[in-house]
Every structure is written in structure tokens, then in C-alpha cells.
Design a protein around this motif. Structure first.
Motif, mmCIF file in Angstrom:
data_model
loop_
_atom_site.group_PDB
_atom_site.id
_atom_site.type_symbol
_atom_site.label_atom_id
_atom_site.label_comp_id
_atom_site.label_asym_id
_atom_site.label_seq_id
_atom_site.Cartn_x
_atom_site.Cartn_y
_atom_site.Cartn_z
ATOM 1 N N THR A 81 -3.878 94.271 43.350
ATOM 2 C CA THR A 81 -3.671 93.912 44.873
ATOM 3 C C THR A 81 -3.152 92.458 44.999
ATOM 4 N N PRO A 82 -2.345 92.553 46.187
ATOM 5 C CA PRO A 82 -1.721 91.226 46.240
ATOM 6 C C PRO A 82 -2.700 90.071 46.267
ATOM 7 N N SER A 83 -4.045 90.264 46.592
ATOM 8 C CA SER A 83 -4.845 88.986 46.777
ATOM 9 C C SER A 83 -5.310 88.758 45.162
ATOM 10 N N SER A 84 -4.994 89.350 44.235
ATOM 11 C CA SER A 84 -5.506 89.120 42.986
ATOM 12 C C SER A 84 -4.655 88.732 41.910
ATOM 13 N N ARG A 85 -5.167 88.049 40.609
ATOM 14 C CA ARG A 85 -4.424 87.900 39.625
ATOM 15 C C ARG A 85 -4.998 88.126 38.428
ATOM 16 N N GLU A 86 -4.356 88.632 37.290
ATOM 17 C CA GLU A 86 -5.238 88.691 35.984
ATOM 18 C C GLU A 86 -4.709 87.729 35.015
ATOM 19 N N ILE A 87 -5.587 87.296 34.261
ATOM 20 C CA ILE A 87 -5.573 86.022 33.339
ATOM 21 C C ILE A 87 -5.447 86.668 31.901
ATOM 22 N N GLY A 88 -4.593 86.215 31.204
ATOM 23 C CA GLY A 88 -4.596 86.620 29.671
ATOM 24 C C GLY A 88 -4.445 85.265 28.815
ATOM 25 N N TYR A 89 -4.796 85.476 27.597
ATOM 26 C CA TYR A 89 -4.972 84.227 26.905
ATOM 27 C C TYR A 89 -4.945 84.531 25.518
ATOM 28 N N ARG A 90 -4.405 83.567 24.533
ATOM 29 C CA ARG A 90 -4.400 83.862 23.156
ATOM 30 C C ARG A 90 -4.068 82.520 22.513
ATOM 31 N N LEU A 91 -5.029 82.293 21.375
ATOM 32 C CA LEU A 91 -4.849 81.219 20.423
ATOM 33 C C LEU A 91 -4.116 81.638 19.372
ATOM 34 N N PHE A 92 -3.218 80.696 18.749
ATOM 35 C CA PHE A 92 -2.404 81.189 17.720
ATOM 36 C C PHE A 92 -3.204 81.091 16.285
ATOM 37 N N ASP A 93 -4.079 80.176 16.302
ATOM 38 C CA ASP A 93 -4.866 80.260 14.777
ATOM 39 C C ASP A 93 -6.264 80.499 15.142
ATOM 40 N N PRO A 94 -6.727 81.762 14.638
ATOM 41 C CA PRO A 94 -8.145 82.146 14.546
ATOM 42 C C PRO A 94 -8.990 81.029 14.353
ATOM 43 N N GLN A 95 -8.553 80.119 13.259
ATOM 44 C CA GLN A 95 -9.678 78.990 12.816
ATOM 45 C C GLN A 95 -10.102 78.187 14.173
ATOM 46 N N ARG A 96 -9.341 78.173 15.128
ATOM 47 C CA ARG A 96 -9.668 77.358 16.456
ATOM 48 C C ARG A 96 -10.403 78.101 17.359
ATOM 49 N N ASN A 97 -10.846 79.473 16.961
ATOM 50 C CA ASN A 97 -11.633 80.250 17.996
ATOM 51 C C ASN A 97 -13.234 79.514 17.860
#
Length: 179
Positions: A81-97
Motif C-alpha cells: 500500500t502507498p502508506s507502508s514500506r518494507e524493510i530488509g537487512y543483511r550483515l555480510f559477516d555472520p560472525q557479527r550476528n
């Protein structure tokens, strides 16, 4: 630049492209919850030169640690919908999780989006087995809203997706709560 305690968010610059391409196309760092689909370095460069990865459809930020090292990406993009946004993320190094980088980056982006734009709703979608993303959603005040059955194609398999949402009034109420 959007600054936090652990990390900062900034737009990608031309000088970052070679590093960004190498990191974003590193298959082993993607883990079980990201598509193994690659994008050619030429296509990435072309898209960057045309838009800088900032359009009305989407905006990409680099996540940098305190030493200005590129450790991941976080984006927001058009949702249903025009009133919403989706957020996506990713860390490159799994050791930082598990060290708080993605939680802080998500909170920084949530605050930015609600302060700078009239969006009413933000969404996070994740694999039901991705307990790390679920913790991030909960830490940032998102509420689980349901499951989209077989909505993601990852590693050759259709996967269910948990949907979390955060409404502007919930964000505003959370900001006025101490702690």
C-alpha cells in the motif's frame, strides 16, 4: 548519515562499489535465509550509476561499524500500500550476528522513516526459522501479524514468511516510554 552508538547508516558512494559488489555477491555469507541469486557486477554498477540505489521505489543504506567498515546493508522499499514500506537487512559477516548491529540499524531506519516521511506502517518479512530476525523485529517494537504461506523462493524451495508490522502510533508510544 544516520549515526547510532554501534553503527551508522549512509548511502553507497562510487568509491565503495568494488567492496560492495564483492560483499553482496559472496554466497557463503548469505546463510540459509537469503536467496543465492547473484547480480552481475556490471548490472550493479549500471544501477548505481543511474540511481545511486535511491529511488521512490527503494533506498539502500550501507551499515558501517564504528571504524567505518562496511558490515551490511539495510533498505526500505515499496510495500503493498502507498502508506507502508518494507524493510530488509543483511550483515555480510555472520560472525557479527547477535551483537546488536542489525537491531540498531533497524531502529535508526525506523526512526528516520517515521520522522522524514508520512508512512503509517513499516513491515519486516522473515523466514519462520530465522529467530535472529524475529528478535530484531520484537526489539524494535514490531508485532507479528501472520504468516504468508509459501511466499519466498529460497535455495530451490518455497518457504513460508512471517510478517511483522509497526504502525506510526505504536512507534510514537514507544518513543515516549522511558528505557
Amino acid at each position: 548519515m544516520i549515526k547510532g552508538t554501534l553503527c551508522s547508516l549512509r548511502h553507497l558512494q562510487a568509491a565503495d562499489l568494488a567492496t560492495y559488489i564483492a560483499l553482496v555477491n559472496d554466497l557463503p555469507s548469505r546463510g540459509a535465509f537469503f536467496s543465492p541469486q547473484l547480480k552481475s557486477p556490471e548490472a550493479i554498477r549500471r544501477d548505481f550509476m543511474q540511481t545511486g540505489f535511491v529511488t521512490e521505489e527503494s533506498e539502500l543504506f550501507i551499515i558501517e561499524d564504528q571504524h567505518q567498515e562496511m558490515i551490511g546493508t539495510i533498505t526500505h522499499f515499496k510495500s503493498r500500500t502507498p502508506s507502508s514500506r518494507e524493510i530488509g537487512y543483511r550483515l555480510f559477516d555472520p560472525q557479527r550476528n547477535g551483537r546488536g548491529y542489525t537491531s540498531e540499524a533497524t531502529q535508526l531506519l525506523v526512526d528516520y522513516l517515521f520522522k522524514a516521511y508520512p508512512y503509517h506502517r513499516l513491515e519486516l518479512l522473515m523466514d519462520p526459522l530465522n529467530t535472529g530476525s524475529e528478535r530484531i523485529a520484537q526489539k524494535c517494537g514490531f508485532t507479528q501479524e501472520g504468516v504468508l504461506r509459501q511466499a519466498f523462493f529460497i535455495n530451490g524451495v518455497m518457504r513460508d514468511v512471517k510478517m511483522y508490522g509497526l504502525l506510526r502510533p505504536e512507534w510514537q508510544a514507544g518513543r515516549s516510554t522511558p528505557g
